[in-house]
Design a protein around this motif. Structure first.
Motif, PDB file in Angstrom:
ATOM      1  N   GLY A  15       5.697 -10.094 -32.250  1.00 47.43           N
ATOM      2  CA  GLY A  15       5.599 -10.642 -33.602  1.00 47.43           C
ATOM      3  C   GLY A  15       6.917 -10.629 -34.347  1.00 47.43           C
ATOM      4  O   GLY A  15       6.970 -10.920 -35.539  1.00 47.43           O
ATOM      5  N   TYR A  16       7.996 -10.281 -33.661  1.00 49.51           N
ATOM      6  CA  TYR A  16       9.346 -10.287 -34.230  1.00 49.51           C
ATOM      7  C   TYR A  16      10.328 -10.395 -33.071  1.00 49.51           C
ATOM      8  O   TYR A  16       9.976 -10.137 -31.928  1.00 49.51           O
ATOM      9  CB  TYR A  16       9.620  -9.018 -35.056  1.00 49.51           C
ATOM     10  CG  TYR A  16       9.485  -7.738 -34.266  1.00 49.51           C
ATOM     11  CD1 TYR A  16      10.572  -7.192 -33.579  1.00 49.51           C
ATOM     12  CD2 TYR A  16       8.254  -7.080 -34.183  1.00 49.51           C
ATOM     13  CE1 TYR A  16      10.439  -6.030 -32.837  1.00 49.51           C
ATOM     14  CE2 TYR A  16       8.118  -5.911 -33.447  1.00 49.51           C
ATOM     15  CZ  TYR A  16       9.208  -5.397 -32.778  1.00 49.51           C
ATOM     16  OH  TYR A  16       9.081  -4.244 -32.044  1.00 49.51           O
ATOM     17  N   SER A  17      11.567 -10.769 -33.389  1.00 50.56           N
ATOM     18  CA  SER A  17      12.569 -10.897 -32.336  1.00 50.56           C
ATOM     19  C   SER A  17      12.961  -9.517 -31.822  1.00 50.56           C
ATOM     20  O   SER A  17      13.352  -8.638 -32.592  1.00 50.56           O
ATOM     21  CB  SER A  17      13.815 -11.608 -32.857  1.00 50.56           C
ATOM     22  OG  SER A  17      14.800 -11.658 -31.837  1.00 50.56           O
ATOM     23  N   ILE A  18      12.854  -9.339 -30.520  1.00 55.12           N
ATOM     24  CA  ILE A  18      13.225  -8.055 -29.923  1.00 55.12           C
ATOM     25  C   ILE A  18      14.731  -7.964 -29.714  1.00 55.12           C
ATOM     26  O   ILE A  18      15.250  -6.897 -29.424  1.00 55.12           O
ATOM     27  CB  ILE A  18      12.483  -7.805 -28.589  1.00 55.12           C
ATOM     28  CG1 ILE A  18      12.876  -8.835 -27.525  1.00 55.12           C
ATOM     29  CG2 ILE A  18      10.986  -7.743 -28.826  1.00 55.12           C
ATOM     30  CD1 ILE A  18      12.421  -8.483 -26.123  1.00 55.12           C
ATOM     31  N   GLY A  19      15.429  -9.069 -29.832  1.00 60.68           N
ATOM     32  CA  GLY A  19      16.886  -9.090 -29.685  1.00 60.68           C
ATOM     33  C   GLY A  19      17.316  -9.343 -28.251  1.00 60.68           C
ATOM     34  O   GLY A  19      16.641  -8.957 -27.303  1.00 60.68           O
ATOM     35  N   PHE A  20      18.454 -10.006 -28.124  1.00 64.62           N
ATOM     36  CA  PHE A  20      18.934 -10.385 -26.800  1.00 64.62           C
ATOM     37  C   PHE A  20      19.331  -9.179 -25.965  1.00 64.62           C
ATOM     38  O   PHE A  20      19.111  -9.160 -24.752  1.00 64.62           O
ATOM     39  CB  PHE A  20      20.113 -11.366 -26.926  1.00 64.62           C
ATOM     40  CG  PHE A  20      20.410 -12.076 -25.646  1.00 64.62           C
ATOM     41  CD1 PHE A  20      19.626 -13.129 -25.224  1.00 64.62           C
ATOM     42  CD2 PHE A  20      21.464 -11.671 -24.843  1.00 64.62           C
ATOM     43  CE1 PHE A  20      19.886 -13.783 -24.025  1.00 64.62           C
ATOM     44  CE2 PHE A  20      21.740 -12.315 -23.644  1.00 64.62           C
ATOM     45  CZ  PHE A  20      20.941 -13.372 -23.241  1.00 64.62           C
ATOM     46  N   GLU A  21      19.866  -8.152 -26.597  1.00 65.44           N
ATOM     47  CA  GLU A  21      20.284  -6.966 -25.844  1.00 65.44           C
ATOM     48  C   GLU A  21      19.077  -6.275 -25.205  1.00 65.44           C
ATOM     49  O   GLU A  21      19.105  -5.933 -24.022  1.00 65.44           O
ATOM     50  CB  GLU A  21      21.018  -5.994 -26.755  1.00 65.44           C
ATOM     51  CG  GLU A  21      21.585  -4.810 -26.019  1.00 65.44           C
ATOM     52  CD  GLU A  21      22.416  -3.907 -26.908  1.00 65.44           C
ATOM     53  OE1 GLU A  21      22.610  -2.755 -26.507  1.00 65.44           O
ATOM     54  OE2 GLU A  21      22.863  -4.341 -27.986  1.00 65.44           O
ATOM     55  N   ARG A  22      18.025  -6.077 -25.962  1.00 68.39           N
ATOM     56  CA  ARG A  22      16.816  -5.445 -25.404  1.00 68.39           C
ATOM     57  C   ARG A  22      16.207  -6.325 -24.326  1.00 68.39           C
ATOM     58  O   ARG A  22      15.786  -5.838 -23.269  1.00 68.39           O
ATOM     59  CB  ARG A  22      15.807  -5.186 -26.516  1.00 68.39           C
ATOM     60  CG  ARG A  22      14.511  -4.621 -25.997  1.00 68.39           C
ATOM     61  CD  ARG A  22      13.554  -4.302 -27.114  1.00 68.39           C
ATOM     62  NE  ARG A  22      12.192  -4.189 -26.604  1.00 68.39           N
ATOM     63  CZ  ARG A  22      11.128  -4.084 -27.364  1.00 68.39           C
ATOM     64  NH1 ARG A  22      11.244  -4.054 -28.674  1.00 68.39           N
ATOM     65  NH2 ARG A  22       9.939  -3.999 -26.827  1.00 68.39           N
ATOM     66  N   ALA A  23      16.165  -7.639 -24.587  1.00 60.21           N
ATOM     67  CA  ALA A  23      15.604  -8.559 -23.595  1.00 60.21           C
ATOM     68  C   ALA A  23      16.414  -8.508 -22.304  1.00 60.21           C
ATOM     69  O   ALA A  23      15.845  -8.519 -21.206  1.00 60.21           O
ATOM     70  CB  ALA A  23      15.573  -9.981 -24.153  1.00 60.21           C
TER      71      ALA A  23
END
Length: 92
Positions: free
Chosen positions: A54-62
């Protein structure tokens, strides 16, 4: 094969119970990230997981999640020669 990324001289804290013999080195992962197809897969993972959360997890975490969960199988399918070379290198 489970990929846990490690820094030289340290065991991975990301994957308890998996020692150095199961870990892929940071240098190997950096090389994998040069492939545009990998970046596309990470972007897909970012979108899917962000939708779930429900929110952006961010590119680093992805990126971290994708490398840990899917990199080995991706490499095994798309670049079997390199995968086998890394696998053999770890056995030594």
């Amino acid at each position: 094969m489970i990929i846990c990324y490690t820094y030289p001289g340290k065991e991975s804290s990301q994957c308890p119970g998996h020692g150095k013999e199961d870990a892929m080195k940071i240098s190997d992962l950096r090389e994998l990230l040069k492939d545009k197809r990998v970046i596309q897969e990470i972007s897909k993972h970012l979108w899917i997981e962000s939708q779930k959360a429900g929110y952006s997890i961010g590119f680093e975490r992805a990126t971290d999640e994708w490398l840990r969960l899917y990199a080995a199988e991706w490499m095994k399918y798309h670049n079997p020669e390199k995968y086998n070379m890394l696998k053999d290198k770890k056995r030594r």
